[in-house]
Design an enzyme around this catalytic site. Structure first.
Site, short mmCIF file in Angstrom:
data_model
loop_
_atom_site.label_atom_id
_atom_site.label_comp_id
_atom_site.label_asym_id
_atom_site.label_seq_id
_atom_site.Cartn_x
_atom_site.Cartn_y
_atom_site.Cartn_z
N GLU A 1 14.29 -92.97 -3.41
CA GLU A 1 15.15 -93.28 -2.12
C GLU A 1 16.36 -91.62 -4.02
O GLU A 1 17.96 -92.74 -3.80
CB GLU A 1 16.14 -93.95 -2.31
CG GLU A 1 15.29 -94.97 -1.25
CD GLU A 1 15.62 -95.90 -0.35
OE1 GLU A 1 14.69 -96.12 -0.01
OE2 GLU A 1 16.01 -96.83 -1.33
N GLU B 1 9.33 -95.74 3.90
CA GLU B 1 9.02 -97.47 3.55
C GLU B 1 9.31 -97.22 5.55
O GLU B 1 10.51 -97.31 5.36
CB GLU B 1 10.78 -97.38 2.56
CG GLU B 1 10.17 -96.96 0.98
CD GLU B 1 11.34 -97.67 0.29
OE1 GLU B 1 12.12 -98.44 0.33
OE2 GLU B 1 11.49 -97.46 -0.81
#
Length: 397
Positions: free
Chosen positions: A168, A289
């Protein structure tokens, strides 16, 4: 688990699946990085009332890719302050070997955080052992660390199929050296992107160094907020711009996005973003995710999906359908985050167990049906029907 047709909705999903060439590889997988902890707590996972390892249950349901995260020098004991950021190299290799044993046909995705603890849009903390290094020194360290890590996995017989360069990384990684400046002067922004891009290139060089004469693991870059309108496009445009990040799109294989259902989540915008990225870059795209609640949670959830086992299944099915329907066969897969996160007494477990793929008794939830791989015979029938449908449309047009 077998794929069954049932009604117009199932037929629509099946047609999307059948539209992929037989050689295409689509992943339905999960990040199971805390599974050893759950096993240490004697959590009993069950499928149809029969106790089995959670990874075996997921594999039997159709999971064909497992993600394992890795920190540089983490704490190695789960606590209510580190929330499971305990994955050292020895831990991750041992888990990868377990996965190879319990899920022999599945592949491994290694998630390199380049931190001693969680790396995400709000924190990309420099490993303590790397503190004080200049950008040039960090580039060397990142390349060496990446190469050494993969060499260790290769020696243990668990070379990853895919390597995730950072986790991320919306704001860069290895802060403050590799932090992206979004608000300064144009020159300052370019300098920050260049620093982050050089670290990405160093990590990619480390992957290439470790492959030797073998097949290079696929390389994925991963950012959060996949449904932020225009956000992923902006990130990857800047990353590839020679005047900014200067990371050649040909040097990596997969664009990974996080997408979590909440009150503001927008699957339609996620589809637009992924479609735009597919059209512009021609890269594989993966929802790296995601998860959804099977019962009420303290976090705001997507009102389009009930906080029930049926709602969880519908969300995951819809998300799979979205990714499989991306143009040019560029949808690569969906990864479920923390399916083993059942509540354990005395510990703060992620979302209190409400987004696991197992209920409070460890029983597998209906959402595992979304992992199912179509049977070849069923695919052949559907593919023929799909071709006829396409021909009729062409004639009609």
């Amino acid at each position: 688990m077998h794929y069954r047709l049932g009604g117009a909705r199932s037929v629509a999903v099946a047609l999307l699946i059948a539209a992929r060439p037989a050689s295409a590889e689509f992943f339905m997988g999960a990040d199971v990085s805390l599974l050893p902890f759950m096993q240490q707590q004697n959590v009993a996972f069950k499928a149809n009332g029969v106790a089995k390892p959670a990874d075996t249950i997921l594999y039997d349901a159709g999971a064909n890719l497992f993600r394992v995260r890795l920190f540089v020098n983490p704490q190695t004991t789960y606590s209510n302050t580190n929330y499971g950021a305990v994955q050292s190299q020895s831990y991750a290799i041992a888990l990868a070997q377990q996965l190879k044993s319990h899920a022999p046909g599945a592949k491994l995705l290694l998630d390199l955080h380049y931190s001693d603890t969680w790396a995400d849009p709000g924190q990309q903390t420099l490993p303590q052992a790397w503190a004080g290094q200049s950008l040039a020194q960090l580039r060397s360290t990142v390349q060496t660390y990446t190469a050494d890590t993969l060499t260790a996995f290769k020696a243990a017989g668990v070379m990853p199929h895919m390597v995730q360069i950072g986790n991320e990384t919306n704001g860069g990684m290895l802060w403050p050296v590799g932090a992206i400046n979004f608000n300064g002067t144009t020159a300052a922004q370019k300098t920050s992107w260049a620093a982050y891009g050089s670290l990405v290139r160093a990590a990619i060089a480390g992957v290439q160094q470790a492959q030797g004469t073998g097949t290079r693991p696929q390389i994925a870059l991963h950012i959060a907020n996949g449904d932020n309108a225009g956000g992923p496009q902006y990130f990857f445009d800047k990353l590839g711009d020679p005047a900014y990040g200067n990371v050649d799109a040909a040097s990596f294989d997969t664009i990974g996005l996080s997408f979590y259902p909440n009150a503001a989540a927008d699957m339609a915008t996620l589809r637009t973003n992924m479609t735009d990225l597919a059209s512009e870059y021609g890269k594989k795209l993966m929802v790296m995710e995601t998860n959804a609640p099977w019962k009420s949670t303290s976090n705001a959830s997507d009102p389009a999906y009930a906080d029930t086992p049926a709602g969880q299944l519908r969300f995951l099915t819809d998300l799979r359908t979205l990714v499989e329907g991306l143009p040019n066969d560029l949808g690569q897969g969906v990864m479920y985050w923390y399916p083993e996160a059942v509540q354990v007494a005395g510990y703060n477990i992620y979302n209190g167990g409400t987004t696991a793929l197992f209920d409070t008794s460890g029983n597998a939830l209906p959402a595992l049906a979304a992992f199912a791989v179509p049977e070849p015979a069923t695919l052949a029938v559907i593919a023929t029907a799909n071709l006829l449908l396409l021909r009729r449309r062409r004639v009609a047009d």
